[in-house]
Every structure is written in structure tokens, then in C-alpha cells.
Design a protein around this motif. Structure first.
Motif, PDB file in Angstrom:
ATOM      1  N   MET A   1       0.879  -1.122   0.166  1.00 44.41           N
ATOM      2  CA  MET A   1       0.185  -0.088   0.051  1.00 44.41           C
ATOM      3  C   MET A   1       0.943   1.251  -0.128  1.00 44.41           C
ATOM      4  SD  MET A   1      -3.187   1.415  -0.078  1.00 44.41           S
ATOM      5  CE  MET A   1      -4.142   0.094   0.539  1.00 44.41           C
ATOM      6  N   VAL A   2       1.823   1.202   0.858  1.00 46.55           N
ATOM      7  CA  VAL A   2       2.562   2.399   1.073  1.00 46.55           C
ATOM      8  C   VAL A   2       3.548   2.571  -0.240  1.00 46.55           C
ATOM      9  CG1 VAL A   2       4.889   3.351   2.074  1.00 46.55           C
ATOM     10  CG2 VAL A   2       3.341   2.227   3.519  1.00 46.55           C
ATOM     11  N   ALA A   3       4.147   1.609  -0.966  1.00 46.56           N
ATOM     12  CA  ALA A   3       4.733   1.730  -2.231  1.00 46.56           C
ATOM     13  C   ALA A   3       3.728   2.225  -3.273  1.00 46.56           C
ATOM     14  CB  ALA A   3       5.420   0.315  -2.535  1.00 46.56           C
ATOM     15  N   GLY A   4       2.603   1.708  -3.446  1.00 41.23           N
ATOM     16  CA  GLY A   4       1.726   2.317  -4.408  1.00 41.23           C
ATOM     17  C   GLY A   4       1.368   3.563  -4.238  1.00 41.23           C
ATOM     18  N   GLY A   5       1.130   4.153  -3.008  1.00 43.24           N
ATOM     19  CA  GLY A   5       0.926   5.356  -2.455  1.00 43.24           C
ATOM     20  C   GLY A   5       2.115   6.156  -2.925  1.00 43.24           C
ATOM     21  N   LEU A   6       3.250   5.730  -2.681  1.00 44.61           N
ATOM     22  CA  LEU A   6       4.423   6.438  -3.155  1.00 44.61           C
ATOM     23  C   LEU A   6       4.781   6.878  -4.663  1.00 44.61           C
ATOM     24  CD1 LEU A   6       7.173   8.129  -2.442  1.00 44.61           C
ATOM     25  CD2 LEU A   6       8.278   5.762  -2.332  1.00 44.61           C
ATOM     26  N   VAL A   7       4.423   5.675  -5.336  1.00 42.99           N
ATOM     27  CA  VAL A   7       4.545   5.819  -6.966  1.00 42.99           C
ATOM     28  C   VAL A   7       3.398   6.940  -7.480  1.00 42.99           C
ATOM     29  CG1 VAL A   7       4.031   4.479  -9.027  1.00 42.99           C
ATOM     30  CG2 VAL A   7       5.259   3.411  -7.188  1.00 42.99           C
ATOM     31  N   GLU A   8       2.243   6.776  -6.652  1.00 42.38           N
ATOM     32  CA  GLU A   8       1.197   7.903  -6.986  1.00 42.38           C
ATOM     33  C   GLU A   8       1.561   9.169  -6.972  1.00 42.38           C
ATOM     34  OE1 GLU A   8      -2.500   9.614  -8.533  1.00 42.38           O
ATOM     35  OE2 GLU A   8      -1.509   7.883  -9.111  1.00 42.38           O
ATOM     36  N   PHE A   9       2.087   9.426  -5.525  1.00 43.60           N
ATOM     37  CA  PHE A   9       2.500  10.724  -5.180  1.00 43.60           C
ATOM     38  C   PHE A   9       3.870  11.170  -5.963  1.00 43.60           C
ATOM     39  CE2 PHE A   9       4.931  13.559  -2.591  1.00 43.60           C
ATOM     40  CZ  PHE A   9       4.020  14.531  -2.078  1.00 43.60           C
ATOM     41  N   GLU A  10       4.527  10.363  -6.519  1.00 38.76           N
ATOM     42  CA  GLU A  10       5.892  10.872  -7.191  1.00 38.76           C
ATOM     43  C   GLU A  10       5.252  11.297  -8.668  1.00 38.76           C
ATOM     44  OE1 GLU A  10       8.761  11.479  -6.455  1.00 38.76           O
ATOM     45  OE2 GLU A  10       8.285  10.682  -4.283  1.00 38.76           O
ATOM     46  N   ARG A  11       4.307  10.894  -9.107  1.00 36.00           N
ATOM     47  CA  ARG A  11       3.791  11.449 -10.462  1.00 36.00           C
ATOM     48  C   ARG A  11       3.450  12.731 -10.367  1.00 36.00           C
ATOM     49  NH1 ARG A  11      -1.005   9.538 -10.987  1.00 36.00           N
ATOM     50  NH2 ARG A  11      -1.285  10.498 -13.416  1.00 36.00           N
ATOM     51  N   HIS A  12       3.088  13.304  -8.981  1.00 34.65           N
ATOM     52  CA  HIS A  12       2.667  14.621  -8.820  1.00 34.65           C
ATOM     53  C   HIS A  12       3.428  15.406  -8.072  1.00 34.65           C
ATOM     54  CE1 HIS A  12      -1.804  13.553  -9.664  1.00 34.65           C
ATOM     55  NE2 HIS A  12      -1.616  12.757  -9.061  1.00 34.65           N
ATOM     56  N   ARG A  13       4.644  15.079  -7.720  1.00 35.08           N
ATOM     57  CA  ARG A  13       5.646  15.824  -6.985  1.00 35.08           C
ATOM     58  C   ARG A  13       6.179  16.914  -7.665  1.00 35.08           C
ATOM     59  NH1 ARG A  13       9.175  15.060  -2.460  1.00 35.08           N
ATOM     60  NH2 ARG A  13       8.481  12.920  -2.359  1.00 35.08           N
ATOM     61  N   PRO A  14       6.567  16.754  -9.052  1.00 30.50           N
ATOM     62  CA  PRO A  14       7.102  18.080  -9.680  1.00 30.50           C
ATOM     63  C   PRO A  14       6.020  19.031  -9.612  1.00 30.50           C
ATOM     64  CG  PRO A  14       7.464  15.970 -10.781  1.00 30.50           C
ATOM     65  CD  PRO A  14       6.601  15.904 -10.067  1.00 30.50           C
ATOM     66  N   ARG A  15       4.811  18.840  -9.869  1.00 26.87           N
ATOM     67  CA  ARG A  15       3.829  19.860 -10.105  1.00 26.87           C
ATOM     68  C   ARG A  15       3.513  20.617  -8.688  1.00 26.87           C
ATOM     69  NH1 ARG A  15      -1.478  20.360  -8.957  1.00 26.87           N
ATOM     70  NH2 ARG A  15      -1.362  18.202  -8.527  1.00 26.87           N
ATOM     71  N   LEU A  16       3.390  19.679  -7.669  1.00 25.60           N
ATOM     72  CA  LEU A  16       3.617  20.258  -6.212  1.00 25.60           C
ATOM     73  C   LEU A  16       4.381  21.131  -5.795  1.00 25.60           C
ATOM     74  CD1 LEU A  16       2.017  16.803  -4.691  1.00 25.60           C
ATOM     75  CD2 LEU A  16       0.756  18.861  -5.126  1.00 25.60           C
ATOM     76  N   PHE A  17       5.825  20.678  -6.209  1.00 27.45           N
ATOM     77  CA  PHE A  17       6.851  21.614  -5.899  1.00 27.45           C
ATOM     78  C   PHE A  17       6.703  22.999  -6.626  1.00 27.45           C
ATOM     79  CE2 PHE A  17      11.079  23.368  -6.998  1.00 27.45           C
ATOM     80  CZ  PHE A  17      11.416  23.596  -5.675  1.00 27.45           C
ATOM     81  N   ALA A  18       6.357  22.778  -7.753  1.00 30.61           N
ATOM     82  CA  ALA A  18       6.263  24.041  -8.902  1.00 30.61           C
ATOM     83  C   ALA A  18       5.000  25.016  -7.897  1.00 30.61           C
ATOM     84  CB  ALA A  18       5.773  23.813 -10.108  1.00 30.61           C
ATOM     85  N   LEU A  19       4.034  24.579  -7.372  1.00 36.83           N
ATOM     86  CA  LEU A  19       3.093  25.183  -6.783  1.00 36.83           C
ATOM     87  C   LEU A  19       3.656  25.639  -5.602  1.00 36.83           C
ATOM     88  CD1 LEU A  19       0.158  26.338  -6.535  1.00 36.83           C
ATOM     89  CD2 LEU A  19      -0.611  23.731  -5.523  1.00 36.83           C
ATOM     90  N   ALA A  20       4.170  24.922  -4.595  1.00 37.64           N
ATOM     91  CA  ALA A  20       4.486  25.439  -3.464  1.00 37.64           C
ATOM     92  C   ALA A  20       5.598  26.445  -3.586  1.00 37.64           C
ATOM     93  CB  ALA A  20       5.060  24.107  -2.741  1.00 37.64           C
ATOM     94  N   TYR A  21       6.458  26.439  -4.534  1.00 39.55           N
ATOM     95  CA  TYR A  21       7.540  27.358  -4.656  1.00 39.55           C
ATOM     96  C   TYR A  21       6.792  28.757  -5.109  1.00 39.55           C
ATOM     97  CZ  TYR A  21      11.434  30.131  -6.423  1.00 39.55           C
ATOM     98  OH  TYR A  21      12.246  31.161  -6.728  1.00 39.55           O
ATOM     99  N   ARG A  22       6.024  28.790  -5.829  1.00 40.17           N
ATOM    100  CA  ARG A  22       5.270  29.991  -6.262  1.00 40.17           C
ATOM    101  C   ARG A  22       4.538  30.624  -5.263  1.00 40.17           C
ATOM    102  NH1 ARG A  22       5.764  26.841 -11.002  1.00 40.17           N
ATOM    103  NH2 ARG A  22       5.811  28.048 -12.911  1.00 40.17           N
ATOM    104  N   MET A  23       3.998  29.707  -4.308  1.00 42.67           N
ATOM    105  CA  MET A  23       3.300  30.271  -3.051  1.00 42.67           C
ATOM    106  C   MET A  23       4.204  30.636  -2.108  1.00 42.67           C
ATOM    107  SD  MET A  23      -0.016  29.809  -3.054  1.00 42.67           S
ATOM    108  CE  MET A  23      -0.458  29.761  -1.398  1.00 42.67           C
ATOM    109  N   LEU A  24       5.456  30.194  -1.729  1.00 39.08           N
ATOM    110  CA  LEU A  24       6.462  30.492  -0.558  1.00 39.08           C
ATOM    111  C   LEU A  24       7.417  31.212  -1.022  1.00 39.08           C
ATOM    112  CD1 LEU A  24       6.135  27.073   0.888  1.00 39.08           C
ATOM    113  CD2 LEU A  24       4.914  28.952   1.771  1.00 39.08           C
ATOM    114  N   GLY A  25       7.994  31.414  -2.404  1.00 36.28           N
ATOM    115  CA  GLY A  25       9.265  32.058  -2.790  1.00 36.28           C
ATOM    116  C   GLY A  25      10.472  31.599  -2.256  1.00 36.28           C
TER     117      GLY A  25
END
Length: 304
Positions: free
Chosen positions: A1-25
Motif C-alpha cells: 500500500m505504501v509503495a503504491g501510494g509513493l508511486v502515485e505521489f511521485e507522479r504529482h511531486r514536480p507539479r506540487l513543488f512548482a506550486l509550493a515554490y510559487r506560493m512561498l518564494g
């Protein structure tokens, strides 16, 4: 379950980082926000989540919105002028930057302007402008009404665009100005430097109290020329083996200074009618750590 959740999360990580950076600077804080989002993702009942993207974006943007309140308090006691953390963008670190509008949204100038907004205004602005979410979606994420989201967006645009000067310049034009600037600074040509600036030029340096730099913005061509001449005069003997390179930082050409392979300053400029209207220099070593780490990681991948 954890491995599957990590794989799914990693698909979104680049977009999440890009969003968080624009939010926080801040790239460092953006990484922390993404990691906290992952921890929440791992402890939730994912089978009940309809859309992973919507859930992750909602959690992340509300985390950033909360963090911005404490960040504002920290920046009030920050030593000297505060500037965003520079991020190298030549290899897609902040997502696609194919248009002038996309590049502007991650520029040092824009991220500095976003500091004027409330956390909720910034959330709406970033979600709408940078990621194209509809106001209905934004309202759901931020627990607002759709009309409230629209109102906050209009207010944010007014705050950000009010004093924002937009001038289309090519990387080549910026590079030529940088080269002229370096030649004049290196030779101590104060009059030549002064002639390169607009009448209302502003120079902002972020040393964070760790590197000697002007703690307040320097305004006006004569004062900026004298300040920069003094800065170069002091730095040259201190870093005799210093080198510089033109690189893409935050979607725009930047001057990256290194000594013994270590980045010690990153500078960007705004151009108006072939003159420099604003300079931003990041010297705080804490704010250059992420840049250097990405640089080393990319160099390692290239070597492999």
C-alpha cells in the motif's frame, strides 16, 4: 500500500513543488511543504479520494497558506532586504516556461511582488494565473464561495500589476547589458555604470545578515553606481579567482558568480528601454544552497 501510494505521489511531486515554490518564494520551504503533503497522503484513506490531483493540491495550497502567515512574521525580523530563493530553470525545475507570461510568473520580480498579497489572495492568484484552475475549483480548495474567489483574484491582480513594469526583452539583450555592466564595474567606470541605469533604478541585495550587503534598497543612478562600484572593489580582492556565467534562473537570464566552484551571488535585472531599471542580488548562502544542490545533482546525472 505504501509503495503504491509513493508511486502515485511521485507522479504529482514536480507539479506540487512548482506550486509550493510559487506560493512561498522559497525552494527549501517548498520541499518541506511537499514532504508534509506526502506524509498526510500516506496516512489518509486513499480509496475514498476521487481525484489524487485535487486532494494533493488542496492539502498543499492550504499548508502553504498557513505557512505564509508565519513566514510574514519571520520576514519582518529578517536582516536586510528579503528576496526569493533563486531556482535554476533551464531543465524544467518549475514546469514548462514556454511563454513570456509563464516566465514572468516565476521571475524574481514577480515573486517579490507577490509578497504584497495576503496568503489567500496569493493562493487564488497562483492557482488561477500559473495553473489555470477555474474559480469554482479554487473556491472548493480554499473553502470560499466562487464569487469570493473572483473578488480576491481581481484584488490580487490590482496589487501585483499596479507598479509592475513589463518590457519584452530577449535573453541576448539582457546578456549584452550584463556584459556592459560587468565591464564598467570591473574597470571602475562609475559614470559608465550610471549611464546604464534608468532615472528611478533600484538595487536590492539580500545578504540575510550573513554576507555584507546594503540592508535597504539603493535608489537612483548615481547612488546605485557608487554602491556597485564599491561592492565590486571590495569583492575582487576577496575573491580573486571568481568567475561568472549567464544561466537561466527563475525563467530569466541571470548572472551567477562562483568562487572555487561555489555559488556566492546570483543577480538578475529588469530592463526598460535598453537601460537597467532594477537589480536584485542574492548573496545569503542559505538561499543559494538549493541552487547549488540542484546544480550538483544535474552535473552528476550528466556525468553518468
Amino acid at each position: 500500500m505504501v509503495a503504491g501510494g509513493l508511486v502515485e505521489f511521485e507522479r504529482h511531486r514536480p507539479r506540487l513543488f512548482a506550486l509550493a515554490y510559487r506560493m512561498l518564494g522559497s525552494a527549501t520551504e517548498a520541499e518541506d511543504a511537499v514532504q508534509e503533503t506526502y506524509l498526510r497522503w500516506e496516512t489518509t484513506r486513499r480509496a475514498e479520494i476521487g481525484s489524487a490531483e485535487a486532494w494533493l493540491t488542496t492539502v498543499l495550497v492550504n499548508l502553504c497558506r498557513t505557512w505564509l502567515d508565519s513566514a510574514r512574521a519571520r520576514r519582518e525580523t529578517y536582516v536586510g532586504s528579503w528576496l526569493p530563493e533563486p531556482v535554476p530553470t533551464g531543465h524544467g525545475e518549475l514546469g514548462p516556461l514556454e511563454s513570456a507570461e509563464q516566465r514572468e510568473l516565476v521571475s524574481m520580480a514577480m515573486l517579490t511582488m507577490l509578497e504584497r498579497l495576503t496568503p489567500t489572495e496569493r493562493s487564488v492568484f497562483v492557482l488561477r494565473e500559473a495553473f489555470g484552475y477555474a474559480h469554482r475549483e479554487i473556491a472548493d480548495m480554499l473553502a470560499l464561495s466562487e464569487s469570493n474567489s473572483q473578488q480576491l483574484y481581481r484584488r490580487a491582480v490590482q496589487h501585483v500589476r499596479a507598479d509592475r513594469r513589463r518590457f519584452e526583452t530577449t535573453p541576448d539583450q539582457v546578456r549584452v547589458l550584463f556584459e556592459k555592466f560587468l565591464a564598467a564595474a570591473h574597470s571602475g567606470d562609475v559614470a559608465g555604470l550610471e549611464a546604464m541605469f534608468t532615472a528611478d533604478v533600484v538595487s536590492t541585495a539580500d545578504g540575510g545578515g550573513k554576507i555584507h550587503a546594503a540592508r535597504r534598497p539603493v535608489v537612483g543612478p548615481a547612488r546605485v553606481a557608487q554602491y556597485l562600484n564599491g561592492l565590486v572593489t571590495r569583492l575582487l580582492p576577496e575573491f580573486p579567482a571568481a568567475s561568472f556565467a549567464f544561466e537561466e534562473v527563475n525563467g530569466e537570464p541571470a548572472l551567477v558568480f562562483r568562487t572555487a566552484g561555489t555559488v556566492f551571488m546570483i543577480g538578475t535585472i529588469e530592463v526598460e528601454d535598453d537601460r537597467i531599471a532594477a537589480l536584485r542580488m542574492v548573496l545569503n548562502p542559505d538561499k543559494l544552497a538549493y541552487f547549488a544542490r540542484v546544480e550538483r545533482a544535474f552535473a552528476g546525472e550528466t556525468a553518468c
